[in-house]
Design an enzyme around this catalytic site. Sequence first.
Site, short mmCIF file in Angstrom:
data_model
loop_
_atom_site.label_atom_id
_atom_site.label_comp_id
_atom_site.label_asym_id
_atom_site.label_seq_id
_atom_site.Cartn_x
_atom_site.Cartn_y
_atom_site.Cartn_z
CG ASN A 88 0.70 -0.69 -7.65
OD1 ASN A 88 1.54 -0.08 -7.56
ND2 ASN A 88 -0.48 -0.61 -6.79
N GLY A 114 -0.89 -2.97 -4.10
CA GLY A 114 -1.32 -2.05 -3.03
C GLY A 114 -2.42 -2.62 -1.98
NE ARG A 125 -12.81 1.34 3.75
CZ ARG A 125 -13.13 2.65 4.32
NH1 ARG A 125 -12.45 2.95 5.40
NH2 ARG A 125 -14.27 3.09 4.10
CD GLU A 156 -9.08 3.18 7.20
OE1 GLU A 156 -7.93 3.09 7.55
OE2 GLU A 156 -9.60 2.99 5.94
C1 FMN Z 1 -4.10 -2.04 6.91
C2 FMN Z 1 -4.06 -1.07 5.66
C3 FMN Z 1 -5.23 -0.71 5.06
C4 FMN Z 1 -5.19 0.61 3.95
N1 FMN Z 1 -6.48 0.75 3.33
C5 FMN Z 1 -6.16 1.54 2.70
C6 FMN Z 1 -7.34 1.89 1.62
O1 FMN Z 1 -8.48 1.25 1.94
N2 FMN Z 1 -7.43 2.80 0.65
C7 FMN Z 1 -6.17 3.03 0.40
O2 FMN Z 1 -6.13 3.89 -0.88
N3 FMN Z 1 -4.89 3.06 1.10
C8 FMN Z 1 -5.13 2.24 2.01
N4 FMN Z 1 -4.05 1.78 2.80
C9 FMN Z 1 -2.94 2.53 2.38
C10 FMN Z 1 -2.02 2.07 1.12
O3 FMN Z 1 -1.73 0.58 1.52
C11 FMN Z 1 -0.69 2.88 0.72
O4 FMN Z 1 -0.96 4.00 0.52
C12 FMN Z 1 0.00 2.10 -0.29
O5 FMN Z 1 1.07 3.11 -0.66
C13 FMN Z 1 -1.22 1.91 -1.53
O6 FMN Z 1 -0.12 1.32 -2.63
P1 FMN Z 1 0.05 2.19 -3.98
O7 FMN Z 1 1.30 3.24 -3.61
O8 FMN Z 1 0.84 1.14 -4.97
O9 FMN Z 1 -1.20 2.68 -4.43
C14 FMN Z 1 -3.92 0.95 3.72
C15 FMN Z 1 -2.77 0.43 4.51
C16 FMN Z 1 -2.79 -0.57 5.47
C17 FMN Z 1 -1.56 -0.99 6.25
MN MN Z 2 2.40 1.15 -6.09
#
Ligand code: FMN
Ligand code: MN
Length: 468
Positions: free
Chosen positions: A151, A153, A156, A264
């Site tokens: 994965n 993702g 932060r 945020e």
């Molecule tokens: C700049 C930025 C910061 C983010 N920070 C977080 C975070 O701190 N925690 C979180 O769970 N998702 C955060 N997100 C949203 C995730 O990137 C998003 O839900 C993504 O689908 C997570 O990957 P996953 O689906 O593989 O878990 C952030 C997105 C962006 C664009």
């Molecule tokens: Mn994912």
Amino acid sequence: MNDLRDFIATCETEGELRRIEAEVDWDLELSHIAKLNEEKGGPALLFQNVKGYSSPVLTSACTTTQRLALIMGMAKSSSLVDLMREWVKRTANKIPPRWVEHAPFQENVDRDDQVDLFKFPVPKVYPLDGGRFFGTAVFVITKDPKTGWVNLGTYRLQVLDKKTLGTQFIKGKHADIMHKVYAEMKKPMPVVAVVGADPLMFLMGAARLPAFESEFDFAGAIRGRPIDIVKSDLYGLPVPASAEIVVEGTVDPVAMRPEGPFGEYTGYYSGIGTTPRPFINVESISYRKNPIFWLSTVGRAVTDTHMTMALTYGATLWQGLEAMRIPGIKSVYCPPEGAGRFLAIISVKQMYPGHAAQVGTAAISTEMGAYGLKTVIVVDDDVDAWDLPRVLWALSFRFNPSRAEFIKRGRSTPLDPSLPIDARDITSRIILDATIPYEWKDKPVPIELDKEMVKRVQGRWAELGLDG
Ligand SMILES: Cc1cc2nc3c(=O)[nH]c(=O)nc-3n(C[C@H](O)[C@H](O)[C@H](O)COP(=O)(O)O)c2cc1C
Ligand SMILES: [Mn+2]
């Protein structure tokens, strides 16, 4: 486009980037320049003289649809909906990544006592932030120890000290799911965090793609070729060869430390008064020569985070509806003002009674919609999902509140300021059916102008003195 340097060069040629030569402080000054620049719809910024540092910081890379188009390799004139439509089309055929031997970031490797996150010009973004955030425009790579699913993702990452990064893996996010598997095995979870790479990889990190599928395969689909990957320094995780800075370490199965707050994308701080969170023990940092640090200001709408999420969450919702084989979906739009995730508008050509209702309930059952999405507006196909004045018109003249569907319980995001801080696991949702019901025998008659008369008066426009 192969890496962040290609993107910067392309932006420069296209007049989409400004280099800042003047000295700028990493402590609030840099982020405030970026944020104000973003509010004016300004260019991407490359800060070349950050106080106390010799390497640059990139900001505002994804604030405009034009720059998102450049990242996807599409025409600059594309609309956000064009990008989403293309995203859905291209990701139908996934392309797995390809292992290569070497990558430029392997040139410099700091291990053990050499590890120092303060070596990089990490900005402090907002006044009440808990510290400097190494990870904003970042992506974290993890591997499921049982299935091998990789994965990527975006979560932060806060600098807690020179060897520690605080995390915010929200419940149910893929890194959190994997962390729980490692915790059950009582093993630390190896992770890699990457700053700077082919910018598409950051969009992939932010995209809400399905569990058990790798963002690398989706990225390959969009690029139309495999993404080049190399093995990470310590744990053999796949890392894009295009990376600028690669941090590697482990997350302990049980240990926690306070993290946040951080300003945020909801326009509010998150992490005030929350429980401690898992953190990364950094064991190795690899980086290119003169590495480019990349920051997103996140913060209040609209910044590059909102644009990124409007594209990636919107495309994921659209894809989810297509995957359910629902006919007649004309367009999907998740406004950047709602960070692309709290509000969705869907235009549908109705073909049977209950079709619009099906679209609404389907939307909140997709991977994207079953999470933070709170409001779905369904409109007929004569209204484009992105045409907000027309959507408001439909909400005024087609919508009847008795046809709203209210769902009491659904998965929420702990970042939603509309919920009490101590009760953010569950949210309600509402589906606003702003269509004319398909089954109505007597439908209201829309006003169309007389075609002949339109032609005639257009012919007389100059004579009437209405030109210019
Ligand atoms: C700049 C930025 C910061 C983010 N920070 C977080 C975070 O701190 N925690 C979180 O769970 N998702 C955060 N997100 C949203 C995730 O990137 C998003 O839900 C993504 O689908 C997570 O990957 P996953 O689906 O593989 O878990 C952030 C997105 C962006 C664009
Ligand atoms: Mn994912």
